[in-house]
Design a protein around this motif. Structure first.
Motif, PDB file in Angstrom:
ATOM      1  N   ASP A   1      29.182 -27.061  20.846  1.00 25.41           N
ATOM      2  CA  ASP A   1      27.905 -26.366  20.771  1.00 25.41           C
ATOM      3  C   ASP A   1      28.129 -24.895  20.437  1.00 25.41           C
ATOM      4  OD1 ASP A   1      25.943 -27.992  23.424  1.00 25.41           O
ATOM      5  OD2 ASP A   1      26.866 -28.733  21.574  1.00 25.41           O
ATOM      6  N   ILE A   2      27.182 -24.352  19.686  1.00 20.48           N
ATOM      7  CA  ILE A   2      27.220 -22.919  19.376  1.00 20.48           C
ATOM      8  C   ILE A   2      26.645 -22.167  20.579  1.00 20.48           C
ATOM      9  CG2 ILE A   2      26.424 -21.103  17.828  1.00 20.48           C
ATOM     10  CD1 ILE A   2      26.201 -23.241  15.626  1.00 20.48           C
ATOM     11  N   VAL A   3      27.417 -21.235  21.100  1.00 19.87           N
ATOM     12  CA  VAL A   3      26.995 -20.453  22.259  1.00 19.87           C
ATOM     13  C   VAL A   3      26.453 -19.107  21.776  1.00 19.87           C
ATOM     14  CG1 VAL A   3      27.726 -19.348  24.402  1.00 19.87           C
ATOM     15  CG2 VAL A   3      28.677 -21.576  23.747  1.00 19.87           C
ATOM     16  N   MET A   4      25.275 -18.739  22.284  1.00 24.91           N
ATOM     17  CA  MET A   4      24.636 -17.479  21.925  1.00 24.91           C
ATOM     18  C   MET A   4      24.697 -16.535  23.126  1.00 24.91           C
ATOM     19  SD  MET A   4      23.823 -18.463  18.925  1.00 24.91           S
ATOM     20  CE  MET A   4      22.866 -17.090  18.315  1.00 24.91           C
ATOM     21  N   THR A   5      25.164 -15.319  22.886  1.00 26.26           N
ATOM     22  CA  THR A   5      25.307 -14.346  23.972  1.00 26.26           C
ATOM     23  C   THR A   5      24.578 -13.066  23.594  1.00 26.26           C
ATOM     24  OG1 THR A   5      27.485 -15.260  24.514  1.00 26.26           O
ATOM     25  CG2 THR A   5      26.930 -13.102  25.433  1.00 26.26           C
ATOM     26  N   GLN A   6      23.639 -12.668  24.441  1.00 28.05           N
ATOM     27  CA  GLN A   6      22.853 -11.457  24.196  1.00 28.05           C
ATOM     28  C   GLN A   6      23.337 -10.312  25.061  1.00 28.05           C
ATOM     29  OE1 GLN A   6      18.800 -14.053  23.942  1.00 28.05           O
ATOM     30  NE2 GLN A   6      18.468 -11.855  24.163  1.00 28.05           N
ATOM     31  N   SER A   7      23.098  -9.103  24.579  1.00 27.23           N
ATOM     32  CA  SER A   7      23.325  -7.897  25.380  1.00 27.23           C
ATOM     33  C   SER A   7      22.310  -6.834  24.991  1.00 27.23           C
ATOM     34  CB  SER A   7      24.746  -7.375  25.173  1.00 27.23           C
ATOM     35  OG  SER A   7      24.953  -7.010  23.822  1.00 27.23           O
ATOM     36  N   PRO A   8      21.821  -6.047  25.990  1.00 23.93           N
ATOM     37  CA  PRO A   8      22.085  -6.234  27.423  1.00 23.93           C
ATOM     38  C   PRO A   8      21.214  -7.339  28.000  1.00 23.93           C
ATOM     39  CG  PRO A   8      20.547  -4.435  27.104  1.00 23.93           C
ATOM     40  CD  PRO A   8      20.896  -4.939  25.724  1.00 23.93           C
ATOM     41  N   ASP A   9      21.361  -7.615  29.301  1.00 25.68           N
ATOM     42  CA  ASP A   9      20.491  -8.581  29.968  1.00 25.68           C
ATOM     43  C   ASP A   9      19.104  -7.993  30.195  1.00 25.68           C
ATOM     44  OD1 ASP A   9      23.171  -9.868  32.066  1.00 25.68           O
ATOM     45  OD2 ASP A   9      22.483 -10.505  30.083  1.00 25.68           O
ATOM     46  N   SER A  10      19.031  -6.684  30.352  1.00 30.33           N
ATOM     47  CA  SER A  10      17.749  -6.013  30.508  1.00 30.33           C
ATOM     48  C   SER A  10      17.870  -4.585  30.016  1.00 30.33           C
ATOM     49  CB  SER A  10      17.291  -6.041  31.971  1.00 30.33           C
ATOM     50  OG  SER A  10      18.157  -5.295  32.782  1.00 30.33           O
ATOM     51  N   LEU A  11      16.729  -4.020  29.620  1.00 31.23           N
ATOM     52  CA  LEU A  11      16.714  -2.609  29.261  1.00 31.23           C
ATOM     53  C   LEU A  11      15.331  -2.040  29.475  1.00 31.23           C
ATOM     54  CD1 LEU A  11      16.785  -1.953  25.404  1.00 31.23           C
ATOM     55  CD2 LEU A  11      16.264  -4.171  26.363  1.00 31.23           C
ATOM     56  N   ALA A  12      15.313  -0.777  29.843  1.00 32.76           N
ATOM     57  CA  ALA A  12      14.073  -0.046  30.073  1.00 32.76           C
ATOM     58  C   ALA A  12      13.996   1.081  29.048  1.00 32.76           C
ATOM     59  CB  ALA A  12      14.031   0.519  31.490  1.00 32.76           C
ATOM     60  N   VAL A  13      12.894   1.108  28.316  1.00 36.13           N
ATOM     61  CA  VAL A  13      12.720   2.058  27.220  1.00 36.13           C
ATOM     62  C   VAL A  13      11.380   2.775  27.386  1.00 36.13           C
ATOM     63  CG1 VAL A  13      12.484   2.250  24.703  1.00 36.13           C
ATOM     64  CG2 VAL A  13      14.109   0.612  25.696  1.00 36.13           C
ATOM     65  N   SER A  14      11.345   4.036  27.072  1.00 36.35           N
ATOM     66  CA  SER A  14      10.094   4.792  27.140  1.00 36.35           C
ATOM     67  C   SER A  14       9.156   4.347  26.017  1.00 36.35           C
ATOM     68  CB  SER A  14      10.356   6.283  27.020  1.00 36.35           C
ATOM     69  OG  SER A  14      11.205   6.742  28.051  1.00 36.35           O
ATOM     70  N   LEU A  15       7.866   4.451  26.279  1.00 36.20           N
ATOM     71  CA  LEU A  15       6.876   4.131  25.252  1.00 36.20           C
ATOM     72  C   LEU A  15       7.130   4.976  24.010  1.00 36.20           C
ATOM     73  CD1 LEU A  15       3.620   3.828  27.380  1.00 36.20           C
ATOM     74  CD2 LEU A  15       4.822   1.989  26.204  1.00 36.20           C
ATOM     75  N   GLY A  16       7.111   4.329  22.849  1.00 33.01           N
ATOM     76  CA  GLY A  16       7.337   5.018  21.595  1.00 33.01           C
ATOM     77  C   GLY A  16       8.791   5.146  21.193  1.00 33.01           C
ATOM     78  N   GLU A  17       9.694   4.785  22.090  1.00 37.91           N
ATOM     79  CA  GLU A  17      11.121   4.878  21.774  1.00 37.91           C
ATOM     80  C   GLU A  17      11.643   3.542  21.227  1.00 37.91           C
ATOM     81  OE1 GLU A  17      10.947   8.517  22.154  1.00 37.91           O
ATOM     82  OE2 GLU A  17      13.022   7.795  21.984  1.00 37.91           O
ATOM     83  N   ARG A  18      12.874   3.580  20.743  1.00 37.74           N
ATOM     84  CA  ARG A  18      13.489   2.406  20.111  1.00 37.74           C
ATOM     85  C   ARG A  18      14.163   1.520  21.149  1.00 37.74           C
ATOM     86  NH1 ARG A  18      15.744   1.675  14.769  1.00 37.74           N
ATOM     87  NH2 ARG A  18      14.863   3.743  14.364  1.00 37.74           N
ATOM     88  N   ALA A  19      14.017   0.202  20.955  1.00 38.71           N
ATOM     89  CA  ALA A  19      14.736  -0.782  21.782  1.00 38.71           C
ATOM     90  C   ALA A  19      15.608  -1.633  20.863  1.00 38.71           C
ATOM     91  CB  ALA A  19      13.750  -1.677  22.540  1.00 38.71           C
ATOM     92  N   THR A  20      16.845  -1.823  21.273  1.00 42.64           N
ATOM     93  CA  THR A  20      17.795  -2.581  20.458  1.00 42.64           C
ATOM     94  C   THR A  20      18.443  -3.672  21.309  1.00 42.64           C
ATOM     95  OG1 THR A  20      18.258  -0.651  19.077  1.00 42.64           O
ATOM     96  CG2 THR A  20      19.861  -2.458  19.022  1.00 42.64           C
ATOM     97  N   ILE A  21      18.395  -4.891  20.803  1.00 45.20           N
ATOM     98  CA  ILE A  21      18.979  -6.045  21.490  1.00 45.20           C
ATOM     99  C   ILE A  21      20.005  -6.677  20.556  1.00 45.20           C
ATOM    100  CG2 ILE A  21      18.513  -8.296  22.528  1.00 45.20           C
ATOM    101  CD1 ILE A  21      15.595  -7.297  22.948  1.00 45.20           C
TER     102      ILE A  21
END
Lengths: 112, 116
Positions: free
Chosen positions: A1-21
């Motif tokens: 099986d192909i395993v998918m791994t994300q980072s981070p598990d959680s993030l807190a971003v201010s309104l209007g700012e950039r979020a990257t997963i």
């Protein structure tokens, strides 16, 4: 099986700012014959099914705001929310559809 | 518009079977694949298998092979997922999701609870 791994598990971003997963697959999901990455991104809010945001790694689904974008190829992918809005608070999943379906563990996005 | 409407919540005893339906409308049923995905509490989304609604071909996750059966009724534009030999770990929300490539429309989910 192909395993998918994300980072981070959680993030807190201010309104209007950039979020990257980030999302990494255990093997390439690039299908050579059509040069497409079989990688999608979903948004899930509590009590709701996942909602498709991005497919083929970078194609935005119809109706999805253009602040959502996807990039990457092969085994490494990124979902970017360019200017976080309150309604973007959710859990985000990457998914490969190269061989069956497998999902990352999810990244919870919150407002700072 | 595209709609996938699933059957209602189920409570089953260990060892029993459950059959969940997914009634579709708003698109050409036989032109799509239908996946089944489940989400246990605190767990990631987990793929169970798919059916080609056109020709009835199926593919199952190795984890569920032998325990899951996916069928379709083209006259009713409905897909079914049956899971047998239920155990407590099968307690989850079960989703159907139609796809050509990435699944783009999902049912509302069906809660299946396995408890003695």
């Amino acid at each position: 099986d192909i395993v998918m791994t994300q980072s981070p598990d959680s993030l807190a971003v201010s309104l209007g700012e950039r979020a990257t997963i980030n999302c990494k697959s255990s093997q390439s999901v690039l299908y050579i014959s059509n040069n497409q990455n079989y990688l999608a991104w979903y948004q899930q809010k509590p009590g709701q099914p996942p909602k498709l945001l991005i497919y083929w790694a970078s194609t935005r689904e119809s109706g999805v705001p253009d602040r959502f974008s996807g990039s990457g190829s092969g085994t490494d992918f990124t979902l970017t929310i360019s200017s976080l809005q309150a309604e973007d608070v959710a859990v985000y999943y990457c998914q490969q559809f190269y061989d069956g379906l497998t999902f990352g563990q999810g990244t919870k996005v919150e407002i700072k | 518009q595209v709609q996938l409407v699933q059957s209602g919540a189920e409570v089953k005893k260990p060892g029993a079977s459950v059959k969940v339906s997914c009634k579709t409308s708003g698109y050409i049923f036989t032109s799509y694949v239908m996946h089944w995905v489940r989400q246990a509490p605190g767990q990631r989304l987990e793929w169970m298998g798919w059916i080609n609604a056109g020709n009835g071909n199926t593919k199952y996750s190795q984890k569920f092979q032998g325990r899951v059966t996916i069928t379709r009724d083209t006259s009713a534009s409905t897909v079914y997922m049956e899971l047998s030999s239920l155990r407590s770990e099968d307690t989850a929300v079960y989703y159907c999701a139609r796809a050509v490539g990435a699944p783009d429309s999902w049912g509302q989910g069906t809660q299946v609870t396995v408890s003695s």
